[in-house]
Design an enzyme around this catalytic site. Structure first.
Site, PDB file in Angstrom:
ATOM      1  N   LYS B  74      55.512  34.522 177.773  1.00  0.00           N
ATOM      2  CA  LYS B  74      54.433  35.502 178.111  1.00  0.00           C
ATOM      3  C   LYS B  74      53.586  35.503 176.405  1.00  0.00           C
ATOM      4  CE  LYS B  74      52.351  38.769 180.392  1.00  0.00           C
ATOM      5  NZ  LYS B  74      52.202  39.457 181.557  1.00  0.00           N
ATOM      6  N   SER B 149      50.290  39.923 186.115  1.00  0.00           N
ATOM      7  CA  SER B 149      49.628  39.245 184.666  1.00  0.00           C
ATOM      8  C   SER B 149      50.473  38.002 183.872  1.00  0.00           C
ATOM      9  CB  SER B 149      49.292  40.313 183.272  1.00  0.00           C
ATOM     10  OG  SER B 149      50.758  40.954 183.233  1.00  0.00           O
ATOM     11  N   SER B 173      53.458  42.324 187.431  1.00  0.00           N
ATOM     12  CA  SER B 173      53.159  41.563 187.060  1.00  0.00           C
ATOM     13  C   SER B 173      53.777  40.194 186.616  1.00  0.00           C
ATOM     14  CB  SER B 173      52.305  42.076 185.329  1.00  0.00           C
ATOM     15  OG  SER B 173      50.650  42.908 185.038  1.00  0.00           O
TER      16      SER B 173
END
Lengths: 54, 439
Positions: B74, B149, B173
């Site tokens: 990420k 997210s 997330s």
């Protein structure tokens, strides 16, 4: 909000809505806090005997 | 192909790490223009790293199950020499001078980084509709959101762009995108995985964890990302697991197809020998409310300097700036009392878990909404998409309990449904055991 609303006024309306949402949230939280009793431990733990890197 | 299958093929010379890496890079080249899962692709360094790992394996130097396996990070995990944007204009040119602890651990385990996956701006939202780096799209149907997210991470593993992707979870997330994209995602116990070098959001709520196509792949990644010795041993068999099926909250305000899928999973758990019992959970609305106050305050504290500078405010997307502004309106007294309530609620959940070993719930009450959809109608009522989507996940960030999301069938529209399993702290092995049996 009307489509031709000036940007400053639009920002103001958004800010008022945001504040209203926070006020509502905090009002509900404060009702919850009536359940709290005196505690021995701090909820925000701080231990001077240990290194606590973030 | 699972990580263990790829590992066997690598060790029997049926495939090389260079070939596995090329396959992932080919998928990225083919699908990323439409799905936008990656902000940065590190093709050259990945191929060079894979070549070195192939040579090492040929010399008998085996780093373990992740040796030569392509992964994604990420794009809020610091990567030395590779820009780390956090999905934000503010960090668009930030190139760290060191790796995050978890990046270092995965590299030491032999994983090959193919790139940096996209995310909701600053990990502060669940749509992955990013105003600076574009909208990430759901591979099942690009008109739908992948969730966030960690949206890019979920898309990357769902489409074979990587075997594993790292994610962070402050209010759902990892689990929300896992649910929407039909992959497995684990939010481990708070603090199990080192967060040094990971862009923070909610300082006392942030968790780092893996997303992958199967539960066993999640296990392999977790072993490399943390010290396996900190986890409690798995039960001897499924028959020893006491599963709590909530009678309140978690099956209210749920799409009928999602509810049916979760009840079906509970039935399967029973067939496998688990003891499934109905339970009443403590007040989750209270838990979510305390969590929201804590998150608003902590995120505002993290981004205070940029948020408070007039010339910087335009660098935030409108949704993120609105949340940061809301956070700056929370008095310190309310933040501290939310933390005090958190301890009270934690004690109530520990009391619940004295009678059970895990809870089964939906991960999200709905399947993936459409891109840009801000409201959802359910049971005749209109709900804010963000609040509805995080309703079942946020509380376990407040408690710090580990929670695994696994795929649990498809809706009539062909969109994935997610099942969430929650256990006591450091009981990840129990979650993985039951998750593997149910996936």
């Amino acid at each position: 909000v009307e489509p031709d609303t000036p940007p400053e006024q639009l920002a103001g309306a958004r800010a008022r809505r945001a504040k209203a949402r926070v006020d509502e949230l905090l009002e509900a939280l404060r009702r919850q806090t009536q359940r709290l009793e005196p505690e021995a431990d701090s909820a925000l733990t701080f231990r001077p005997d240990t290194e606590q890197p973030e | 192909m699972t990580i263990r299958e790829a590992g066997q093929a690598l060790r029997s010379r049926e495939v090389s790490s260079v070939e596995l890496t090329k396959q992932c890079l080919d998928q990225i080249a083919k699908l990323n223009p439409a799905l936008n899962a990656f902000i940065t692709v590190t093709a050259d360094s990945a191929l060079a790293q894979a070549l070195e790992l192939d040579k090492a394996l040929a010399q008998g130097l085996d780093r373990g199950p992740l040796h030569g396996i392509p992964i994604a990070h990420k794009d809020l995990m610091w990567t030395k020499g590779v820009r780390t944007t956090s999905g934000s204009k503010i960090f668009a040119d930030f190139v760290p001078d060191r790796d995050a602890a978890v990046v270092e651990k995965l590299a030491a385990a032999g994983a090959v980084m193919v790139g940096k996956a996209g995310l909701h701006e600053l990990a502060y939202g669940i749509t992955s509709d990013n105003p600076h780096f574009g909208t990430i799209r759901n591979p099942r149907d690009p008109e739908h959101s992948p969730g966030g997210s960690s949206g890019g991470s979920a898309v990357a593993v769902a489409t074979g762009m990587a075997f594993v992707a790292t994610g962070t979870d402050t209010g759902g997330s990892i689990r929300v995108p896992a649910s929407f994209c039909g992959v497995a995602g684990l939010k481990p116990t708070y603090g199990l995985i080192d967060r040094r070098g990971v862009q923070p959001l909610g300082l006392s709520l942030d968790h780092v964890g893996p997303l992958a196509r199967t539960v066993d792949d999640v296990r392999v990644a977790l072993d490399a990302m943390s010290d396996p010795g900190r986890r409690k041993p798995a039960p001897a068999s499924i028959a020893e697991i006491r599963v709590g099926l909530p009678e309140n909250f978690y099956l209210d305000t749920v799409a009928p197809e999602v509810k049916a899928a979760v009840l079906g999973a509970a039935h399967r758990a029973k067939e496998l020998g688990a003891r499934v019992t109905p339970v009443q959970v403590p007040d989750v609305e209270d838990l979510n409310r305390a969590g929201l106050v804590i998150l608003l305050s902590e995120a505002a504290a993290v981004h205070h300097v940029d948020q408070s500078q007039h010339h910087r405010r335009g660098d935030f997307g409108a949704d993120v700036l609105a949340l940061l502004d809301q956070g700056s309106l929370v008095p310190a007294a309310d933040y501290i009392n939310a933390q005090r309530l958190r301890k009270l609620l934690l004690a109530e959940f520990h009391a619940l878990f004295r009678g059970i070993d895990c809870l089964l719930t939906p991960t999200t009450p709905i399947t993936a909404p459409r891109v840009g959809q801000t409201e959802v109608t359910l049971d005749g009522a209109t709900h804010d998409t963000r609040m509805l989507t995080t309703r079942f996940v946020r509380g376990f960030n407040v408690l710090g309990f580990p929670a695994l999301s696994i795929p649990c069938g498809l809706s009539s529209e062909g969109l994935p449904i997610g099942l969430q399993i929650i256990a006591r702290p450091f009981e990840e092995n129990l979650l993985l055991m039951l998750g593997e049996a149910l996936e």
